[in-house]
Write a protein that holds these residues in place. Structure first.
Motif, mmCIF file in Angstrom:
data_model
loop_
_atom_site.group_PDB
_atom_site.id
_atom_site.type_symbol
_atom_site.label_atom_id
_atom_site.label_comp_id
_atom_site.label_asym_id
_atom_site.label_seq_id
_atom_site.Cartn_x
_atom_site.Cartn_y
_atom_site.Cartn_z
ATOM 1 N N SER A 493 0.809 -1.223 0.000
ATOM 2 C CA SER A 493 0.000 0.000 0.000
ATOM 3 C C SER A 493 0.838 1.268 0.000
ATOM 4 N N ALA A 494 2.162 1.151 0.004
ATOM 5 C CA ALA A 494 3.037 2.328 0.072
ATOM 6 C C ALA A 494 3.107 2.998 -1.300
ATOM 7 N N TYR A 495 2.479 4.163 -1.415
ATOM 8 C CA TYR A 495 2.482 4.888 -2.688
ATOM 9 C C TYR A 495 3.901 5.271 -3.093
ATOM 10 N N GLU A 496 4.771 5.488 -2.098
ATOM 11 C CA GLU A 496 6.141 5.920 -2.382
ATOM 12 C C GLU A 496 6.899 4.900 -3.234
ATOM 13 N N LEU A 497 6.501 3.624 -3.176
ATOM 14 C CA LEU A 497 7.200 2.575 -3.920
ATOM 15 C C LEU A 497 6.683 2.419 -5.343
ATOM 16 N N ARG A 498 5.609 3.106 -5.675
ATOM 17 C CA ARG A 498 5.005 2.943 -7.001
ATOM 18 C C ARG A 498 5.977 3.379 -8.096
ATOM 19 N N GLN A 499 6.222 2.457 -9.042
ATOM 20 C CA GLN A 499 7.099 2.663 -10.199
ATOM 21 C C GLN A 499 8.526 3.031 -9.799
ATOM 22 N N LYS A 500 8.956 2.582 -8.615
ATOM 23 C CA LYS A 500 10.351 2.754 -8.191
ATOM 24 C C LYS A 500 11.083 1.433 -8.432
ATOM 25 N N SER A 501 12.207 1.498 -9.121
ATOM 26 C CA SER A 501 12.923 0.294 -9.530
ATOM 27 C C SER A 501 14.066 -0.026 -8.574
ATOM 28 N N LEU A 503 17.318 -3.172 -8.701
ATOM 29 C CA LEU A 503 17.875 -4.357 -9.340
ATOM 30 C C LEU A 503 17.028 -4.726 -10.559
ATOM 31 N N TRP A 504 16.493 -5.925 -10.622
ATOM 32 C CA TRP A 504 15.713 -6.343 -11.791
ATOM 33 C C TRP A 504 14.235 -5.961 -11.691
ATOM 34 N N ALA A 505 13.802 -5.493 -10.533
ATOM 35 C CA ALA A 505 12.396 -5.105 -10.350
ATOM 36 C C ALA A 505 12.196 -3.680 -10.865
ATOM 37 N N ASP A 506 11.313 -3.512 -11.846
ATOM 38 C CA ASP A 506 11.059 -2.176 -12.388
ATOM 39 C C ASP A 506 9.999 -1.419 -11.603
ATOM 40 N N ASP A 507 9.276 -2.113 -10.712
ATOM 41 C CA ASP A 507 8.248 -1.463 -9.899
ATOM 42 C C ASP A 507 8.127 -2.235 -8.590
ATOM 43 N N LEU A 508 8.609 -1.634 -7.508
ATOM 44 C CA LEU A 508 8.605 -2.320 -6.212
ATOM 45 C C LEU A 508 7.201 -2.477 -5.633
ATOM 46 N N SER A 509 6.229 -1.757 -6.175
ATOM 47 C CA SER A 509 4.868 -1.853 -5.642
ATOM 48 C C SER A 509 4.117 -3.059 -6.174
ATOM 49 N N THR A 510 4.672 -3.731 -7.181
ATOM 50 C CA THR A 510 4.022 -4.908 -7.752
ATOM 51 C C THR A 510 5.059 -5.998 -7.952
ATOM 52 N N TYR A 511 4.656 -7.103 -8.547
ATOM 53 C CA TYR A 511 5.561 -8.240 -8.653
ATOM 54 C C TYR A 511 6.672 -7.982 -9.671
ATOM 55 N N ASP A 512 7.832 -8.590 -9.427
ATOM 56 C CA ASP A 512 8.958 -8.527 -10.349
ATOM 57 C C ASP A 512 8.936 -9.780 -11.214
ATOM 58 N N SER A 513 8.890 -9.614 -12.505
ATOM 59 C CA SER A 513 8.751 -10.747 -13.414
ATOM 60 C C SER A 513 10.015 -10.879 -14.249
ATOM 61 N N ILE A 514 10.713 -12.011 -14.092
ATOM 62 C CA ILE A 514 11.898 -12.272 -14.918
ATOM 63 C C ILE A 514 11.575 -13.227 -16.060
ATOM 64 N N LEU A 515 10.402 -13.843 -15.997
ATOM 65 C CA LEU A 515 9.979 -14.767 -17.043
ATOM 66 C C LEU A 515 8.459 -14.816 -17.078
ATOM 67 N N THR A 516 7.901 -14.666 -18.272
ATOM 68 C CA THR A 516 6.446 -14.671 -18.437
ATOM 69 C C THR A 516 6.045 -15.813 -19.365
ATOM 70 N N PHE A 517 4.996 -16.543 -18.972
ATOM 71 C CA PHE A 517 4.494 -17.652 -19.780
ATOM 72 C C PHE A 517 3.295 -17.197 -20.609
ATOM 73 N N ASN A 518 3.004 -17.988 -21.637
ATOM 74 C CA ASN A 518 1.795 -17.755 -22.436
ATOM 75 C C ASN A 518 0.595 -18.511 -21.886
ATOM 76 N N PHE A 519 0.764 -19.112 -20.730
ATOM 77 C CA PHE A 519 -0.302 -19.875 -20.095
ATOM 78 C C PHE A 519 -0.265 -19.593 -18.598
ATOM 79 N N ASN A 520 -1.292 -20.028 -17.937
ATOM 80 C CA ASN A 520 -1.422 -19.776 -16.503
ATOM 81 C C ASN A 520 -1.290 -21.088 -15.727
ATOM 82 N N ILE A 521 -0.391 -21.102 -14.742
ATOM 83 C CA ILE A 521 -0.205 -22.265 -13.887
ATOM 84 C C ILE A 521 -1.101 -22.104 -12.670
ATOM 85 N N PRO A 522 -1.968 -23.061 -12.382
ATOM 86 C CA PRO A 522 -2.860 -22.930 -11.221
ATOM 87 C C PRO A 522 -2.077 -22.688 -9.936
#
Length: 648
Positions: A493-501, A503-522
């Motif tokens: 909920s910290a607005y200060e972290l929004r869109q702040k990068s 290391l490899w995370a481009d936005d600390l307010s949300t998840y850091d994704s190093i690999l994205t699939f074309n499908f969803n794993i349950p």
């Protein structure tokens, strides 16, 4: 032709002429009365313009026999307020240092809000897009007006005038106002004697907006001036209808949707909200002080300044479209307010369109900061966040450090603060560990399941004689839990972290994704969060070390085996749970594990378990010191035994 015949013909002619004159005069009066009634009816219904009136006047004057009003095809129905011609040109635009606001000419309401210097989420290689918080035809505001004939009109369908042309820029002024007025039409007679309509500039409904250059909040005042001739005099209650569709501004659509809802403060200063997960509709018969359409990091709030909204109807609707480009939720707020006098009355409100930031909202001193989810349901959580975490975070932020370093320093400070608790936890486990041979002896003495009670009694007697409390290790862990949960509420909920990068995370307010699939794993998702993966691995290592160092606390081998499986399963479950959470949170938990490893190594180096065992053995040969409570209970037992002997 004799005299009598001539006199008869003259009398008949005179009677005919008299009847014709009488009929013509009566017909003229009937026509005039009919014309007057038609004009009065049209004036009361307020549905024809001056051109239609002129056409119908000429028609009635020149062809009274055609006065059946077959010319209704010439009518142009509209309310007798400002005509559509005023809609020519652009809307009214106001620019401050914080935002750009656009107000419609038709309706006079806020149509668009663009926050300056703030951008919506875009992929890493895409161009930045401005954050438009409020836009579209589905976002509107309306006030119902009851006319003198008790018919209802809506301000969103009427046209407002203003002296302001072009963009109004608010930079260095203390405050600047934008006045938008709705004028009624009044009937006049021109120089040729024809009836026409002109705007009554002495009567109006005014929307007065007041702006400050560096404030996300601006004033909104509804003024009524000399409107008793046009509005229903006995009606002093007006309904403000506010509809909005909130669009996703963040990376994680599902998370943003699940925390989007309506917040409000009631007449006893209590802040509450509608259901965050699903649709809900709530009707209020008691006053409301403010209502807010709250998203993850932004909020749109209407505030009653001097008075309160007398009643309200709030509703949240969840869209069925699962497309991530679709709206989050649809919001509706119908708020009733009172104006004592439509000739000289007003209702004072204000709007806030801006970040949902704790320190910013707290400055308004209206409990708007309660919209930031800091664990308000449990006093200890929000007390830790408000009294400890946020002040330290803001203090470190003032030095201009990278937010990843701020989280690191914050974690170190917290771990130092709870170091005594961690030390006590380790010492408790160390004492249990040095008693492991004695515990194994007890287990061998009572191998049967039927001897479980005897084994537990023997184990507790051992702990008591050694001066070891097996629960002393649990209590420090329980004391650390509120801190971990408080951080769980703070980072997402910290607005200060929004869109702040970092290391490899481009936005600390949300998840850091190093690999994205074309499908969803349950139970996992369609991406790999590296911070979450590292956190899970470190937790598994910590669990392995902890199991290796901890002594068995009694119980069967099967039971201990199940406990170990459960302890290893928990980190795996966390991998799925935290994969879509804020990367700042998983980064913090990773740091906690790493610092804990360092503490455990330091404890192992500094604590000599051989000396600890010798100390425990000395305690075991000493007489057990009984507590006052134990002595009291023994005294009571002796008295009861003596009384029983006396009776016998």
């Amino acid at each position: 032709m004799d005299k009598n015949t001539v006199v008869g013909l003259l009398l008949i002619f005179a009677l005919f002429m008299g009847f014709s004159f009488y009929t013509s005069s009566k017909t003229k009066k009937v026509n005039e009365q009919a014309q007057k009634e038609v004009l009065e009816k049209m004036a009361s219904e307020q549905v024809v313009d001056s051109t239609t009136i002129t056409i119908m006047e000429d028609s009635l004057a020149t062809a009274p026999e055609k006065q059946a009003l077959t010319s209704t095809k010439h009518e142009t129905k509209q309310h007798v307020f400002s005509s559509p011609e005023v809609a020519d040109g652009n809307n009214y635009v106001v620019e401050t240092n914080k935002a750009i606001y656009e107000f419609t000419k038709k309706g006079g309401y806020l149509k668009r809000v663009e926050l300056k210097g703030i951008y919506r989420y875009t992929p890493k290689d895409s161009a930045k897009q401005p954050l438009v918080l409020y836009e579209g035809d589905d976002n509107n505001m309306n006030i119902e007006l009851m006319l003198a004939d008790q018919s209802i009109v809506n301000t969103k369908d009427l046209y407002f005038l203003s002296d302001q042309e072009g963009k109004l820029v608010v930079k260095d002024q203390d405050s600047t106002t934008l006045s938008i007025r709705l004028y009624p039409n009044k009937r006049n007679v021109d120089s040729l004697g024809n009836q026409c309509e002109t705007l009554d500039y002495n009567s109006y409904v005014e929307f007065l907006y007041t702006f400050k250059p560096d404030d996300y909040r601006f004033g909104y005042k509804v003024n009524f001036v000399n409107m008793s001739s046009y509005l229903y005099a006995n009606n002093h209650d007006f309904t403000l209808e506010w509809d909005a569709q909130l669009t996703c501004m963040e990376k994680n659509y599902e998370y943003a949707k699940n925390i989007t809802t309506i917040f409000y403060m009631d007449n006893v200063d209590e802040v509450d909200n509608l259901d965050e997960r699903g649709p809900e509709k709530k009707d209020f018969t008691t006053p409301l002080k403010w209502v807010s359409f709250k998203q993850q990091f932004f909020t749109s709030t209407i505030i009653a300044n001097s008075q309160e909204f007398s009643t309200g109807l709030l509703e949240v609707t969840v869209p069925t479209d699962k497309n991530e480009n679709s709206i989050l939720k649809s919001m509706t707020a119908d708020l009733e307010f009172d104006v004592n006098n439509v000739d000289n009355g007003s209702f004072d409100m204000s709007f806030y369109f801006g970040p949902n930031q704790f320190k910013l909202l707290k400055e308004y001193d209206m409990k708007l900061e309660r919209q930031v989810p800091l664990g308000w349901g449990f006093f200890l959580l929000h007390w830790i966040n408000r009294g400890v975490i946020i002040p330290i975070f803001n203090w470190l932020e003032a030095y201009g450090l990278n937010y990843g370093l701020i989280i690191l320093i914050l974690t170190v400070i917290i771990k130092i603060a709870i170091f005594p608790v961690a030390y006590k936890t380790y010492m408790s486990s160390a004492k249990m560990r040095v008693l492991k041979p004695e515990i194994e002896t007890i287990n061998a003495r009572y191998p049967k399941p039927d001897d479980m009670m005897k084994k537990q009694q023997a184990t507790m007697t051992l702990y008591k004689s050694a001066g070891v409390n097996p629960m002393s290790g649990c209590l420090p862990m329980l004391l650390q839990m509120p801190v971990l949960i408080a951080m769980f509420r703070f980072f997402p909920s910290a607005y200060e972290l929004r869109q702040k990068s970092f290391l490899w995370a481009d936005d600390l307010s949300t998840y850091d994704s190093i690999l994205t699939f074309n499908f969803n794993i349950p139970f996992y998702g369609n991406h790999v969060s590296l911070f979450t993966l590292l956190m899970t691995i470190s937790t598994l290592i910590y669990t392995w070390l902890n199991n290796k160092l901890m002594a068995p606390a009694g119980g069967g081998a099967e039971q201990q085996k199940m406990m170990k499986i459960m302890m290893y399963m928990m980190p795996v479950l966390f991998l799925g749970m935290f994969n879509s959470f804020s990367s700042a949170l998983t980064y913090y938990y990773l740091l906690v594990n790493l610092i804990t490893f360092f503490q455990m190594w330091m404890f192992r180096v500094t604590v000599d378990e051989n000396k600890l065992r010798e100390k425990i053995k000395l305690n075991m040969v000493k007489p057990i010191k009984k507590s006052k409570w134990q002595l009291k209970m023994e005294e009571i037992a002796k008295q009861q035994t003596q009384m029983a002997k006396n009776k016998r």
